[in-house]
Design an enzyme around this catalytic site. Structure first.
Site, PDB file in Angstrom:
ATOM      1  N   ASP B  14      -5.254  65.840  53.355  1.00 24.00           N
ATOM      2  CA  ASP B  14      -6.082  65.932  54.943  1.00 24.00           C
ATOM      3  C   ASP B  14      -6.432  64.639  55.078  1.00 24.00           C
ATOM      4  O   ASP B  14      -7.607  64.179  53.492  1.00 24.00           O
ATOM      5  CB  ASP B  14      -6.425  67.252  55.670  1.00 24.00           C
ATOM      6  CG  ASP B  14      -7.671  67.451  55.132  1.00 24.00           C
ATOM      7  OD1 ASP B  14      -8.525  66.771  54.278  1.00 24.00           O
ATOM      8  OD2 ASP B  14      -8.067  68.507  55.540  1.00 24.00           O
ATOM      9  N   GLN B  15      -7.094  64.765  55.920  1.00 27.31           N
ATOM     10  CA  GLN B  15      -7.626  62.509  56.355  1.00 27.31           C
ATOM     11  C   GLN B  15      -9.007  62.616  55.707  1.00 27.31           C
ATOM     12  O   GLN B  15     -10.196  62.537  55.638  1.00 27.31           O
ATOM     13  CB  GLN B  15      -7.742  62.472  57.430  1.00 27.31           C
ATOM     14  CG  GLN B  15      -8.220  62.999  58.638  1.00 27.31           C
ATOM     15  CD  GLN B  15      -8.607  62.868  60.023  1.00 27.31           C
ATOM     16  OE1 GLN B  15      -7.619  62.648  60.701  1.00 27.31           O
ATOM     17  NE2 GLN B  15      -9.386  62.815  60.725  1.00 27.31           N
TER      18      GLN B  15
END
Lengths: 150, 150, 150, 150
Positions: B14-15
């Site tokens: 994920d980011q």
């Protein structure tokens, strides 16, 4: 018909800091099932009466990047329908700016529970009419049909 | 028994630049189904003969972060089994360094296709023995059983 | 070069009883990153030196259905490369029977960390050679290159 | 505060014909980020000013099954907050019937971009107040705060 909206979730991002490209394929599905709900006969009703609608092809063109917490609008339109096959196109755009994020297409057929191809035209004429009338309608057009629970 | 390995995929990040925490719950499932394969009677065979094994609870303790392209080892161990309920524990560690990434637990019951609880002990004694013998075995122990295709 | 394999996980299925179509797009990524590992310079090294490789387009043609616990082989091949753009094709087939499950394509460009397009040919000639030599090689061909850690 | 709602998507189901258990962990995140939006300072603003909120633990107790096209409500509540650690509880219930589908908990800490633990109380007193005031508030309570863009 209302335009389907999706708020980008954290779990949809990847380490590039943007939405992972596979999620757009899932968003197409979200908009497609929402369109069928609006037509009056959703996927879950389809499956209840024994109709399965598998995906035969899917494609996406990624134009600009979508980020966490963005809200996107996903316009789904039925572009082809002949009683046996169904095709849709999709435009994903940023709700605030209108900038297009992604466009795409999917194509589908209809199967019965035994996995045999189904002519909707012959076996479910009422649903056939539903899809036929929805062909090429724009989001915003009246899509209400008179499909009853079969 | 061999220890299950998983290579971290880009779509699992994920980011934050690390693996999204929900994926560990999926990795527990990967290791659990692999363990049952090694016991000689996998999930797909279970479902073929009409046994469903839903998850009743799941928990994960995240210790250190996992990154894209890391290879993790996931040790699954059956910690409780009484013929009706099943519980497992999991340790996810980095293959190279051995550093523990995450530990976890899941618990399960057995249902028939109608969704009714099933006593494996009464209805499928051979599978009952399989789980019973696997209880508390360590990865590396011999887990081979003589379960035949039922 | 070895052919990438993937064992179908339970969480990849949907209520149609088959693999959800969005997962094939993820499998293409698995095979693509594996191919780059085999070429000697994986995604994670690319990102370390500041090269991002976003997906510009993706498409999949679904031929036959994949089920839980199946093992599929995913052949990835670089079909276009010109120093600025990269395209790959994919064939997903059942390991046991060889039956083709899905074919697909993706296209990509190269960006620096600021999000600016990058000519690999000009900025990273060694990586340029790597992709150039890999163009149209078949799985099974020798793909070893001499790319060092840059 | 409004209660967060989620419509179950087809891609969230598995071949058991129900929502795959890993998705509830994702729904907890959806409700948690929505709660923070409602508090006036969402995850994306947190990350903009350099605060990362990783998950330290997550657990879910699955009570009843959720199906495709169901709408669930997810109540998130902050149950612990001490300036350094944060914990939430979740109740997922069917919108139509009110039947509880799943309950759960997550715990979190605060990190700066370098990955170092952060005392919100010391470094971001305004955000500290925000969380402190939200502690044990019920959905439906007024949660508006006066956090400005920092």
């Amino acid at each position: 018909m209302s335009i389907y909206e999706h708020k980008v979730q954290y779990y949809e991002t990847d380490q590039m800091g943007i939405v992972h490209h596979s999620n757009y394929i899932r968003w197409f599905e979200e908009a497609r099932t929402d369109l069928m709900d609006q037509l009056g006969f959703g996927y879950e009703k389809m499956e209840e009466i024994g109709i399965i609608i598998p995906v035969l092809s899917a494609e996406a063109l990624y134009k600009t990047m979508t980020h966490f917490a963005d809200v996107v609008q996903i316009e789904a339109k039925i572009t082809e329908y002949n009683g046996i096959r169904l095709a849709l196109s999709y435009v994903v755009s940023d709700k605030k700016t209108g900038v297009v994020r992604c466009t795409g297409k999917t194509s589908h057929c209809f199967l019965n529970k035994a996995g045999k191809p189904l002519s909707l035209k012959r076996s479910f004429p009422e649903l056939h009419n539903m899809f036929d009338q929805a062909l090429n309608k724009q989001p915003g057009d009246d899509l209400s049909t008179n499909v009853k629970n079969l």
